[in-house]
Design a protein around this motif. Structure first.
Motif, PDB file in Angstrom:
ATOM      1  N   ILE A 155       0.816  -1.218   0.000  1.00 23.10           N
ATOM      2  CA  ILE A 155       0.000   0.000   0.000  1.00 23.10           C
ATOM      3  C   ILE A 155       0.853   1.273   0.000  1.00 23.10           C
ATOM      4  CG2 ILE A 155      -1.821   1.261   1.228  1.00 23.10           C
ATOM      5  CD1 ILE A 155      -2.713  -1.598   2.234  1.00 23.10           C
ATOM      6  N   PRO A 156       1.777   1.460   0.962  1.00 25.25           N
ATOM      7  CA  PRO A 156       2.570   2.696   0.886  1.00 25.25           C
ATOM      8  C   PRO A 156       3.503   2.730  -0.322  1.00 25.25           C
ATOM      9  CG  PRO A 156       3.347   1.330   2.702  1.00 25.25           C
ATOM     10  CD  PRO A 156       2.087   0.698   2.167  1.00 25.25           C
ATOM     11  N   VAL A 157       3.967   1.568  -0.766  1.00 25.93           N
ATOM     12  CA  VAL A 157       4.808   1.549  -1.966  1.00 25.93           C
ATOM     13  C   VAL A 157       3.970   1.991  -3.170  1.00 25.93           C
ATOM     14  CG1 VAL A 157       6.145   0.090  -3.542  1.00 25.93           C
ATOM     15  CG2 VAL A 157       6.441  -0.148  -1.068  1.00 25.93           C
ATOM     16  N   ALA A 158       2.733   1.525  -3.251  1.00 20.42           N
ATOM     17  CA  ALA A 158       1.847   1.954  -4.340  1.00 20.42           C
ATOM     18  C   ALA A 158       1.576   3.455  -4.256  1.00 20.42           C
ATOM     19  CB  ALA A 158       0.534   1.181  -4.301  1.00 20.42           C
ATOM     20  N   ALA A 159       1.444   3.991  -3.046  1.00 16.69           N
ATOM     21  CA  ALA A 159       1.224   5.429  -2.886  1.00 16.69           C
ATOM     22  C   ALA A 159       2.423   6.209  -3.417  1.00 16.69           C
ATOM     23  CB  ALA A 159       0.958   5.771  -1.418  1.00 16.69           C
ATOM     24  N   VAL A 160       3.620   5.782  -3.035  1.00 19.55           N
ATOM     25  CA  VAL A 160       4.834   6.471  -3.488  1.00 19.55           C
ATOM     26  C   VAL A 160       4.957   6.389  -5.009  1.00 19.55           C
ATOM     27  CG1 VAL A 160       7.357   6.407  -3.433  1.00 19.55           C
ATOM     28  CG2 VAL A 160       6.059   6.189  -1.309  1.00 19.55           C
ATOM     29  N   VAL A 161       4.762   5.217  -5.565  1.00 16.51           N
ATOM     30  CA  VAL A 161       4.883   5.043  -7.011  1.00 16.51           C
ATOM     31  C   VAL A 161       3.794   5.843  -7.733  1.00 16.51           C
ATOM     32  CG1 VAL A 161       4.772   3.352  -8.893  1.00 16.51           C
ATOM     33  CG2 VAL A 161       6.059   2.828  -6.815  1.00 16.51           C
ATOM     34  N   SER A 162       2.599   5.895  -7.164  1.00 13.38           N
ATOM     35  CA  SER A 162       1.503   6.650  -7.785  1.00 13.38           C
ATOM     36  C   SER A 162       1.780   8.149  -7.793  1.00 13.38           C
ATOM     37  CB  SER A 162       0.183   6.379  -7.056  1.00 13.38           C
ATOM     38  OG  SER A 162      -0.217   5.047  -7.251  1.00 13.38           O
ATOM     39  N   ILE A 163       2.429   8.636  -6.752  1.00  9.39           N
ATOM     40  CA  ILE A 163       2.785  10.062  -6.720  1.00  9.39           C
ATOM     41  C   ILE A 163       3.695  10.385  -7.902  1.00  9.39           C
ATOM     42  CG2 ILE A 163       4.135  11.796  -5.460  1.00  9.39           C
ATOM     43  CD1 ILE A 163       3.002  10.491  -2.855  1.00  9.39           C
TER      44      ILE A 163
END
Length: 134
Positions: free
Chosen positions: A88-96
């Motif tokens: 989840i936080p990795v997806a958030a970082v990559v999505s940013i």
């Protein structure tokens, strides 16, 4: 502890970790600026939303981890919890950086997967060490 309480405590813990990581990043940027480095932001107006999204990624990870905490009764379950939680936080970082997941290239999906596995298994190792020390 009840499922709701575990999930809520996980979310609060995730918010705390996300805020601390964000603070570390801000301190690093200030140190870089003070030393004369050039620090730029692509779209300064979107920075507050990106910072909030970053922290929310950790909130989601914490909530999922609290919800799935009973899986930590086994090594495999702990590894599963770590990987699912860190996705989840990795997806958030990559999505940013690269936009929403449905627009990611194969390279971006590969980076997300590898980062999720590395950080998720590292988190699982930390959980296992913490449980054995307790």
């Amino acid at each position: 502890m009840s499922l709701v309480r575990r999930t809520a405590l996980g979310a609060v813990g995730g918010a705390t970790i996300g805020a601390l990581f964000l603070l570390v990043g801000l301190v690093r940027a200030l140190i870089a600026l003070r030393s004369g480095a050039n620090v730029t932001v692509d779209e300064p107006s979107s920075l507050p939303a990106q910072m909030a999204f970053y922290v929310l990624g950790f909130v989601g990870a914490g909530a999922v981890s609290g919800f799935l905490w009973p899986l930590t009764n086994s090594r495999l379950g702990t590894c599963l919890l770590g990987v699912v939680g860190m996705s989840i936080p990795v997806a958030a970082v990559v999505s940013i950086e690269d936009g929403p997941p449905w627009t990611w290239s194969t390279q971006t999906r590969t980076i997300w997967l590898l980062m999720t596995l590395v950080f998720g298994l590292a988190a699982a190792l930390g959980i296992m060490r913490g449980k054995s020390a307790a």
